[in-house]
Design an enzyme around this catalytic site. Sequence first.
Site, PDB file in Angstrom:
ATOM      1  N   LYS A  53       0.792  -1.413   0.006  1.00  0.00           N
ATOM      2  CA  LYS A  53      -0.075   0.062   0.291  1.00  0.00           C
ATOM      3  C   LYS A  53       0.855   1.259   0.043  1.00  0.00           C
ATOM      4  CE  LYS A  53      -3.708  -2.560   2.206  1.00  0.00           C
ATOM      5  NZ  LYS A  53      -4.170  -2.807   3.529  1.00  0.00           N
ATOM      6  N   GLN A  97      -4.326  -1.872   9.930  1.00  0.00           N
ATOM      7  CA  GLN A  97      -4.297  -3.100   9.124  1.00  0.00           C
ATOM      8  C   GLN A  97      -4.873  -4.450  10.187  1.00  0.00           C
ATOM      9  OE1 GLN A  97      -3.552  -3.674   5.974  1.00  0.00           O
ATOM     10  NE2 GLN A  97      -3.865  -5.953   6.269  1.00  0.00           N
ATOM     11  N   ASP A 120     -10.899   3.022   4.537  1.00  0.00           N
ATOM     12  CA  ASP A 120     -11.203   1.401   4.426  1.00  0.00           C
ATOM     13  C   ASP A 120     -12.798   1.283   4.042  1.00  0.00           C
ATOM     14  OD1 ASP A 120      -9.374  -0.664   4.306  1.00  0.00           O
ATOM     15  OD2 ASP A 120      -8.579  -0.496   6.506  1.00  0.00           O
TER      16      ASP A 120
HETATM   17  N1  GUN Z   1      -6.886  -6.968   6.130  1.00  0.00           N
HETATM   18  C1  GUN Z   1      -7.267  -7.733   4.966  1.00  0.00           C
HETATM   19  N2  GUN Z   1      -7.533  -6.632   4.156  1.00  0.00           N
HETATM   20  C2  GUN Z   1      -7.755  -5.591   4.868  1.00  0.00           C
HETATM   21  C3  GUN Z   1      -7.971  -4.235   4.210  1.00  0.00           C
HETATM   22  O1  GUN Z   1      -8.577  -3.852   3.162  1.00  0.00           O
HETATM   23  N3  GUN Z   1      -8.066  -3.064   5.038  1.00  0.00           N
HETATM   24  C4  GUN Z   1      -7.564  -3.705   6.500  1.00  0.00           C
HETATM   25  N4  GUN Z   1      -7.322  -2.573   7.181  1.00  0.00           N
HETATM   26  N5  GUN Z   1      -7.090  -4.629   6.889  1.00  0.00           N
HETATM   27  C5  GUN Z   1      -7.187  -5.558   5.901  1.00  0.00           C
END
Ligand code: GUN
Length: 296
Positions: A53, A97, A120
């Site tokens: 990311k 995350q 998110d």
């Molecule tokens: N863990 C797996 N996919 C995601 C996501 O799209 N966002 C976040 N914050 N954690 C994740």
Amino acid sequence: MSAILIDGKQVAKDIKAELKQKVEILREKGVVPGLAAVLIGDDPASATYVNSKARACEKLGVFSEIIKRPAETTQDEVESIVRELNYRDDIDGILVQSPLPKHLNEFAVTLLIDPRKDVDGFHPHSVGCLLLGRPTFRSCTPYGVIELMRRYDINPTGREVVVLGRSNIVGKPMAAMLMQKNKMANATVTVAHSRTADIAGVCRRADILIAAIGQPLFVKVDMVKDGAVIIDVGINRIEDPSSEKGYRLVGDVDFDACVEKASFITPVPGGVGPMTIAMLLTNTVQSAGRRAGLEE
Ligand code: GUN
């Protein structure tokens, strides 16, 4: 007949190129979009996601910061990190995350994120607004699925869509998006899951089948209607001694068989996967656009 492959890698690349131009306009106005990622613990998969990311941000000219803390971090400490990020003017998006280490209350942390920075789309405010048909930030993976369909001219209006899986991140928001009264929605949506009776029969009704059940190769060819569109959200590792790594990635769909029966299908990898980051960046740039007064 073999299905048309939906190339998520290419679509994600196109979206990023479009975003790059938007970022340049924002930067000319003195607004540098910023994304903060909070990473707690040392789960290697989470670290890989967060790093990719951050790399994607860098390529677009989006500022990114990873706030990394050990697995023993307390609830209070995580909450103060989020509070601080809520106040920072240079941060447009906050991402914690998931999964957090077991001793932490993830829902309580999500509740603390300023909904204006919830890129998110996990905060109850974002989820509620989506359900009411007034989306603020949409959860990135289902949003990516909609965007893939839009760019391949697959319109769900009036069609039977079966969503396999009811997770908060994919299944539920996916169904909520598709049932709305708007473009790229208006579908007749069924959500099927582990307790669904005759799941194969339900899947066979689908004009569009979206698999997000987290089980490798769950969807077999006899569960697919002739000419259906198949969107595979699954990313599963299965053992493969013939590969260098000892494993390979497969989706929730038996791709090799289903590709012969479907009209469109997403491969794994290279289908839905790359779209999640593209939509996270979309949400972050949108948030920065609001800060610059360019977007509602
Ligand atoms: N863990 C797996 N996919 C995601 C996501 O799209 N966002 C976040 N914050 N954690 C994740």
